[in-house]
Motif scaffolding. Structure first.
Motif, mmCIF file in Angstrom:
data_model
loop_
_atom_site.group_PDB
_atom_site.id
_atom_site.type_symbol
_atom_site.label_atom_id
_atom_site.label_comp_id
_atom_site.label_asym_id
_atom_site.label_seq_id
_atom_site.Cartn_x
_atom_site.Cartn_y
_atom_site.Cartn_z
ATOM 1 N N THR A 1 0.834 -1.208 0.000
ATOM 2 C CA THR A 1 0.000 0.000 0.000
ATOM 3 C C THR A 1 0.864 1.252 0.000
ATOM 4 O O THR A 1 0.598 2.204 -0.747
ATOM 5 C CB THR A 1 -0.946 0.006 1.213
ATOM 6 N N VAL A 2 1.906 1.260 0.823
ATOM 7 C CA VAL A 2 2.834 2.405 0.846
ATOM 8 C C VAL A 2 3.460 2.595 -0.533
ATOM 9 O O VAL A 2 3.557 3.721 -1.053
ATOM 10 C CB VAL A 2 3.934 2.199 1.908
ATOM 11 N N GLY A 3 3.866 1.480 -1.147
ATOM 12 C CA GLY A 3 4.498 1.540 -2.457
ATOM 13 C C GLY A 3 3.583 2.106 -3.526
ATOM 14 O O GLY A 3 3.974 2.989 -4.302
ATOM 15 N N ALA B 1 1.397 6.448 -7.072
ATOM 16 C CA ALA B 1 0.243 7.296 -7.400
ATOM 17 C C ALA B 1 0.589 8.775 -7.204
ATOM 18 O O ALA B 1 0.209 9.630 -8.011
ATOM 19 C CB ALA B 1 -0.956 6.913 -6.535
ATOM 20 N N TYR B 2 1.323 9.086 -6.140
ATOM 21 C CA TYR B 2 1.749 10.466 -5.874
ATOM 22 C C TYR B 2 2.606 10.994 -7.021
ATOM 23 O O TYR B 2 2.404 12.120 -7.496
ATOM 24 C CB TYR B 2 2.526 10.514 -4.556
ATOM 25 N N GLU C 1 0.384 11.682 -10.087
ATOM 26 C CA GLU C 1 -0.545 12.803 -9.978
ATOM 27 C C GLU C 1 0.145 14.163 -9.878
ATOM 28 O O GLU C 1 -0.417 15.182 -10.299
ATOM 29 C CB GLU C 1 -1.470 12.605 -8.766
ATOM 30 N N TYR C 2 1.337 14.189 -9.305
ATOM 31 C CA TYR C 2 1.994 15.475 -9.064
ATOM 32 C C TYR C 2 3.166 15.763 -10.008
ATOM 33 O O TYR C 2 3.635 16.900 -10.070
ATOM 34 C CB TYR C 2 2.475 15.555 -7.623
ATOM 35 N N PHE C 3 3.632 14.747 -10.729
ATOM 36 C CA PHE C 3 4.767 14.961 -11.637
ATOM 37 C C PHE C 3 4.441 14.606 -13.089
ATOM 38 O O PHE C 3 4.682 15.395 -13.993
ATOM 39 C CB PHE C 3 5.993 14.163 -11.173
ATOM 40 N N VAL D 1 10.596 8.968 -7.063
ATOM 41 C CA VAL D 1 9.509 8.604 -6.137
ATOM 42 C C VAL D 1 8.788 7.354 -6.622
ATOM 43 O O VAL D 1 8.529 6.412 -5.857
ATOM 44 C CB VAL D 1 8.516 9.775 -5.979
ATOM 45 N N SER D 2 8.467 7.330 -7.921
ATOM 46 C CA SER D 2 7.748 6.193 -8.498
ATOM 47 C C SER D 2 8.572 4.910 -8.416
ATOM 48 O O SER D 2 8.055 3.844 -8.049
ATOM 49 C CB SER D 2 7.392 6.497 -9.951
#
Length: 281
Positions: free
Chosen positions: A12-14, A19-20, A23-25, A116-117
């Motif tokens: 879930t953390v991964g 997803a972050y 959505e943001y990059f 991040v991904s």
């Protein structure tokens, strides 16, 4: 049960990290860095009736159905959870936070989004799961056209990048290519970091005490080799074990107490399979 809960927590953390990054990059900058999400970004440009998140979810469901028909249902519960959970996480972030690009600089977006991904995907892969999507296409190509899985994944990603270049311009397409190349390298390095262990060889007159500590206190296996000192000509024993970093610190302090003159050789190993570590799969 506790172990399973920890695995799903890490997955879930991964997927939230992936997803972050999306959505943001990636999504706000139209960086279609391969995979199902990259394809969804391109489709959304031509058919904006649905969001990227909905397209991504729909593609994953369709690919799982196709995969089930052509290669069987051996995806694993964790992979299904990861793939659909990623689409769900992206949708939740969009609905709740209404994300905008952290940076409009395509170089910065490509680099930091990929870091991040890739770290998130490494966490998922380290739990023997995957984010599905293009993995299924790669398996189909492998089964029917005998193309290696790795080459199949690259082929699919390059097709997405080519479509990205046509859609958003070749400058953006090249940033997407940069992201894919950096992604593979970062994932490999991150997984190695997660799994790194210490391979230790110990020569000591207190080999009985040390081997007992390794087996009883650290609960690790230990192998003893017969040896002979080249200088002294005396028979001796060499203890061999593989332990994690935290356990190595405990072992080092124990050896310091019982035999400060012991000889210790330490190497880093990046993957250990077998009893007490990851299963051989």
């Amino acid at each position: 049960m506790k172990k399973i809960g920890r695995e799903y927590l890490l997955i879930t953390v991964g997927i939230v990290m992936v997803a972050y990054a999306m959505e943001y990059f990636f999504i706000p900058n139209n960086i279609a860095a391969g995979g199902v999400t990259g394809l969804a970004i391109i489709i959304n440009y031509y058919l904006p009736l649905l969001s990227v998140e909905i397209y991504s979810f729909a593609f994953n469901v369709i690919l799982f159905i196709i995969g089930f028909i052509f290669i069987g249902g051996n995806f694993g519960v964790k992979t299904v959870y990861s793939a659909l959970g990623l689409s769900g996480s992206m949708w939740l972030i969009k609905v709740i936070f209404n994300p905008v690009a952290i940076t409009k600089d395509l170089m910065l977006a490509s680099i930091f989004g990929t870091l991040v991904s890739a770290l998130g995907m490494a966490i998922v892969f380290n739990q023997n799961a995957s984010t599905g999507g293009t993995d299924i296409i790669a398996k189909i190509l492998n089964k029917f056209f005998h193309v290696d899985i790795g080459k199949s994944l690259l082929l699919v990603d390059f097709i997405v990048i080519f479509l990205s270049g046509i859609t958003f311009g070749w400058d953006v397409g090249m940033y997407a290519l940069l992201s894919i190349l950096l992604n593979g390298f970062t994932i490999d390095r991150a997984i190695e970091g997660f799994n790194v262990c210490k391979q230790v060889m110990i020569i000591s007159s207190k080999n009985n005490e040390i081997s007992k500590f390794i087996m009883d206190e650290l609960e690790r296996g230990c192998t003893i080799f017969n040896g002979k000192g080249a200088y002294t000509g005396n028979d001796t024993y060499v203890l061999y074990s593989v332990i994690n970093r935290k356990e190595f610190i405990k072992l080092k302090y124990f050896i310091k107490e019982v035999d400060p003159d012991a000889f210790i050789s330490v190497n880093e190993v990046h993957e250990v399979l077998g009893e007490g570590f990851k299963k051989i799969e």
